[in-house]
Design an enzyme around this catalytic site. Structure first.
Site, mmCIF file in Angstrom:
data_model
loop_
_atom_site.group_PDB
_atom_site.id
_atom_site.type_symbol
_atom_site.label_atom_id
_atom_site.label_comp_id
_atom_site.label_asym_id
_atom_site.label_seq_id
_atom_site.Cartn_x
_atom_site.Cartn_y
_atom_site.Cartn_z
ATOM 1 N N TRP A 102 70.243 68.498 33.757
ATOM 2 C CA TRP A 102 70.264 68.609 35.227
ATOM 3 C C TRP A 102 69.131 67.828 35.860
ATOM 4 C CZ3 TRP A 102 74.660 69.359 37.171
ATOM 5 C CH2 TRP A 102 75.593 70.192 36.571
ATOM 6 N N ASP A 172 64.916 72.729 41.533
ATOM 7 C CA ASP A 172 66.329 73.062 41.393
ATOM 8 C C ASP A 172 66.363 74.376 40.622
ATOM 9 O OD1 ASP A 172 68.940 73.427 40.673
ATOM 10 O OD2 ASP A 172 69.207 71.462 39.713
ATOM 11 N N LYS A 196 76.152 80.472 40.211
ATOM 12 C CA LYS A 196 75.587 81.016 38.983
ATOM 13 C C LYS A 196 75.053 82.426 39.206
ATOM 14 C CE LYS A 196 75.693 76.573 37.425
ATOM 15 N NZ LYS A 196 75.228 75.225 37.681
HETATM 16 C C1 LIG Z 1 75.211 73.972 37.868
HETATM 17 C C2 LIG Z 1 73.942 73.273 38.168
HETATM 18 C C3 LIG Z 1 73.897 72.195 39.069
HETATM 19 C C4 LIG Z 1 75.135 71.627 39.720
HETATM 20 O O1 LIG Z 1 75.697 72.507 40.616
HETATM 21 P P1 LIG Z 1 76.957 72.091 41.511
HETATM 22 O O2 LIG Z 1 76.999 73.208 42.489
HETATM 23 O O3 LIG Z 1 78.141 72.022 40.602
HETATM 24 O O4 LIG Z 1 76.678 70.788 42.149
HETATM 25 C C5 LIG Z 1 72.677 71.625 39.327
HETATM 26 N N1 LIG Z 1 71.544 72.086 38.754
HETATM 27 C C6 LIG Z 1 71.556 73.118 37.878
HETATM 28 C C7 LIG Z 1 70.279 73.575 37.278
HETATM 29 C C8 LIG Z 1 72.755 73.740 37.561
HETATM 30 O O5 LIG Z 1 72.759 74.765 36.693
#
Ligand SMILES: *Cc1c(COP(=O)(O)O)cnc(C)c1O
Length: 360
Positions: A102, A172, A196
């Site tokens: 990521w 993030d 998530k």
């Molecule tokens: C799932 C995830 C993303 C991407 O998320 P989307 O909503 O599909 O764009 C980005 N960063 C992390 C750490 C993730 O787990």
């Protein structure tokens, strides 16, 4: 009705209580005669749902008043691009820490827009650790420092908050936000996709310090400008109303459980159940440095990948699904977000022991 134990990395399990409440309110939200999906986003019912969700999130994370909370669309991935165009002037410097898939994606989006420097990376260690602060080669004149505070795919979590002096820290936090208390004031900006640990896909949350607003590059489309959303309380256009509503129910659920310190204790207990099985065996393996292991995403391999299918099949027969590891890593991954009950993790741990006894 029978519900599975869903170990998906995302979209992921939601609290049963929340789903039941959303179901009860589906046709008639509290006497309004409407489903939340059918409401005008400018009507008083939805405005209250939206404002209450923000208040509860602020309370859970103890977000200081100088931070704005934005409810956006486009997922966490849109933030990979929105961030540089909002916080970094053309050609300006940005620093990135790379700890897995990521954070690499975040780099890929920002690199063409900025003078981007990788200030620390664990790639040489196959992304099995969170590089210590002493390894970070920060630039004092960077517009921000970006890292991924929990790498969902390989299960590497920062259990500490980096300090970056006067340079705003950006995280993030998609896959561990709300899993533990967080000192928001140490960050310039935090973002997370909802699917998530927060609620339905289609919603992304951005928490941004207000002095970082109003710096978008000239020509930035208004829907990509944080300030436009901040000034309009995320109602500049139609927000993802149903997703905000369900996220709001999740926030209430977390408050009823006792907030983030309480859920953190549960998450520690859940993660320990799985790592204890892994560490007590020569059958299962997790390569991540113990102190950097994720509480949310627990990847592990079996001694022979030819056993993977039998493992997945046995798990499925016991009502446990979505345990296959990410295609880039192989093996298994159990994502055990807030909404996965301790009992569900215990059942997985038992199955892991049983499987090892049979095949080890
Ligand atoms: C799932 C995830 C993303 C991407 O998320 P989307 O909503 O599909 O764009 C980005 N960063 C992390 C750490 C993730 O787990």
């Amino acid at each position: 009705m029978s519900r599975v134990l869903n170990f998906s990395a995302g979209p992921a399990v939601l609290p049963e209580e929340v789903l039941a409440q959303a179901g009860d309110e589906m046709l008639d939200w509290r006497g309004s005669g409407m489903c939340v999906m059918e409401m005008s986003h400018r009507g008083k019912e939805y405005m209250e749902i939206h404002a209450q969700a923000e208040r509860d999130l602020r309370e859970l994370l103890a977000i200081p008043s100088r931070y704005k909370v934005l409810f956006l669309q486009g997922g966490a991935s849109l933030q990979f691009g929105m961030l540089p165009i909002n916080l970094c002037p053309p050609g300006g410097k940005v620093d990135y820490v790379v700890t897995g898939e990521w954070s690499k994606k975040a780099v890929k989006e920002a690199a063409p827009l900025c003078d981007l420097h990788i200030v620390a990376s664990s790639e040489d260690r196959k992304f099995t650790c969170a590089p210590a602060q002493g390894e970070w080669r920060l630039r004092k004149d960077a517009a921000y420092v970006h890292y991924c505070s929990n790498e969902t795919i390989r299960g590497v979590e920062f259990h500490w908050v980096p300090s970056t002096g006067d340079v705003p820290l950006v995280a993030d936090a998609s896959s561990h936000i709300l899993s533990r208390p967080l000192e928001v004031s140490k960050f310039g900006l935090i973002y997370a996709g909802a699917q998530k640990n927060i609620g339905p896909a289609g919603l992304a949350i951005v928490i941004v310090r207000d002095d970082l607003l109003g710096r978008a590059r000239p020509g930035t489309p208004s829907m990509l400008d944080y300030k436009v959303h901040a000034d309009a309380d995320s109602m500049s256009n139609t927000p993802p109303t149903f997703a905000v509503y369900v996220a709001g129910l999740v926030f209430k659920w977390l408050k009823r459980l006792g907030g983030l310190s309480a859920i953190e204790q549960q998450n520690i207990e859940k993660a320990k159940l799985l790592y204890d099985v892994i560490d007590a065996s020569r059958f299962y393996h997790n390569p991540v440095d113990k102190r950097d292991r994720s509480r949310m995403n627990v990847p592990f391999t079996l001694p022979d990948e030819r056993l993977d299918e039998a493992f997945l099949k046995g798990a499925k027969e016991r009502g446990m699904i979505q345990l296959k590891g990410h295609r880039s890593v192989g093996g298994m991954r159990a994502s055990i977000y807030n909404a996965m009950p301790v009992e569900g993790v215990r059942r997985l741990a038992e199955f892991m022991r049983e499987f090892e006894n049979r095949h080890g």
